[in-house]
Design an enzyme around this catalytic site. Sequence first.
Site, PDB file in Angstrom:
ATOM      1  CB  CYS A 396      -0.986  -0.038   1.156  1.00 55.92           C
ATOM      2  SG  CYS A 396      -2.419   1.005   0.846  1.00 55.92           S
ATOM      3  CG  HIS A 527      -3.428  -3.453   2.995  1.00 59.31           C
ATOM      4  ND1 HIS A 527      -2.317  -3.050   3.692  1.00 59.31           N
ATOM      5  CD2 HIS A 527      -4.148  -2.334   2.753  1.00 59.31           C
ATOM      6  CE1 HIS A 527      -2.365  -1.736   3.878  1.00 59.31           C
ATOM      7  NE2 HIS A 527      -3.473  -1.281   3.319  1.00 59.31           N
ATOM      8  CD  GLU A 529      -0.970  -6.280   4.603  1.00 57.77           C
ATOM      9  OE1 GLU A 529      -0.626  -6.463   3.415  1.00 57.77           O
ATOM     10  OE2 GLU A 529      -1.183  -5.157   5.095  1.00 57.77           O
TER      11      GLU A 529
HETATM   12  N1  GLN Z   1      -1.747   6.750   3.115  1.00 61.01           N
HETATM   13  C1  GLN Z   1      -1.967   6.051   1.899  1.00 61.01           C
HETATM   14  C2  GLN Z   1      -3.347   6.287   1.352  1.00 61.01           C
HETATM   15  O1  GLN Z   1      -4.217   6.723   2.055  1.00 61.01           O
HETATM   16  C3  GLN Z   1      -1.711   4.565   2.069  1.00 61.01           C
HETATM   17  C4  GLN Z   1      -2.658   3.902   2.983  1.00 61.01           C
HETATM   18  C5  GLN Z   1      -2.184   2.557   3.452  1.00 61.01           C
HETATM   19  O2  GLN Z   1      -1.010   2.246   3.386  1.00 61.01           O
HETATM   20  N2  GLN Z   1      -3.090   1.757   3.974  1.00 61.01           N
HETATM   21  O3  GLN Z   1      -3.607   6.056   0.193  1.00 61.01           O
END
Ligand code: GLN
Length: 554
Positions: A396, A527, A529
Amino acid sequence: MTRPKKSPTQHKYIFVVGGVMSGVGKGVASSSIAKIMQSRGLEVTSIKIDPYVNVDAGTMNPTEHGEVFVLDDGTECDQDMGNYERFLDRDLSGANYMTTGSIYKTVIERERSMGYGGRSVSVVPYIPLEVMGRIDRAAALAKAEVVITEIGGTVGEYENILFLEAIRMVKFKHPKDVLVVLVSHLPIMNDENELKTKPTQHAVRALNATGLQPDIILARAKYPLDDKRKEKIAFNCNLDVEDVISAPDVSSIYDVPVNFESDNLGNLILRKLGMRPRAKDMKEWRAFAAKFHSAKDAVKIGIVGKYFASGKFVLADSYLSVIEAIKHAAAFAGVKPEIQWLDSGKFESGAAADLAELDQYDGIIVPGGFGSRGVEGKLAAIRHCRESKIPYFGLCYGMQLATVEFARDVLKMKGANTTEVDPKTKYPIIDILPEQKKLMADSNYGATMRLGAYPAVLKKGTIAERAYGTGKISERHRHRYEVNPAFVERLERGGLVFSGQSPSRRLMEVAELPRAVHPFFVGTQFHPELKSRPLRPHPLFREFMKAAKERGKR
Ligand code: GLN
């Protein structure tokens, strides 16, 4: 509420409550009970009830409450839900998660729309009735024969009292179909190693005061319980000695179901619920759990993040799914993972001497995150991984920053950034897309997050496509920002491959460098994971671990 003559229920209820103190592994115990019931050939589902007023876990700070887990349907929930999914290898939905806030919200909204037909809506029975209704709905949805419900918090505190009342009411309605398991803790005083039973006795009295009696006590402790301690608990808590199960600390949570079964917990539960004995099938699980003890070669994984006065314990909780996904992949590769937290602050200067610390690792992960603190350090670490060919996996934020780093250092876009960090950057590589900007302007913050499962298509022959072995995937998201479509062509021309994209091709889902250039440099907007399972490690974690293992041989 009257007791039905013949129980119409199609499912049995197991309630797991905690005594003495929190943090003794109630979630793992619940997951393990679910696993052993499943291994008896039963269809099982698991529910978590959180006592918070928060309607979901999305607004909770991970350093306080642990990781925010996300389900396919976008529900933001407690990390225990992740354990249930991992142990059961089932995708759960929002029907399996509730909080005090969500329950009250439903009841209040129903009241406001005259759903109670003018009755005065008292807390009892209407709050417990809503809880009961939700448990039955979740069970029906999963066609479950056994539904395991974990009550957050500890017996004796004010906040979960209505949930205990719900258990009492379910038991009143279905007296033969309910089992109450108390997960207790036995502290040790001084160095005589004597496990003390008194707090457990008090916890049982507190439970008795709510009209409930535990059927089984899982005695969590540093060591196994001796017979004397078991007898003492049994006698003082109105139980048979065999109803007191010793649950000592273990080095791997995946051993817990195996240990429970060697204590015959499965048979005990079936008998108490009036179910016929069934053979157990835990071969695959047992083999997987054993791998944690047999693997010898260590693989060193560094996780780079902004770790601000949070301490190791909190970190492990905030990134629980990342750690578990690493473990699954490591078990698959037959290696022992050694995970190290690396504070991105120390890479901020970009000094070669500081970055050289990364060289001792076999693989580096930059996990999800929000905000600008520590970002420059993460960018420097990513650059070092790219240039020094250290296997890199960005989750992410880790993918977004890898893209920014590529723009800055390879395409020479000076000052390139995500607008989350620098809203005025000349090169907004990562940005809020116009459709989300509008929602933000309307202060509809919740709706601006891309949450839950979204499909993606993978480019043939890429690391991603080969790892998954398919061109179509579905993965879970939790973020606001996206790779800016205006820069995609330039990034790709420069050599970054967007190997995964949304079916509309508007959203970039996976970024990678070709294997000819780097042994493993992959970032995912989603994600991964969240979907790794013990017996089915996530394909990208598996590939990452393979590359790390390879580097470990150097
Ligand atoms: N801060 C980033 C976003 O809002 C990544 C979010 C995250 O890693 N879950 O897009």
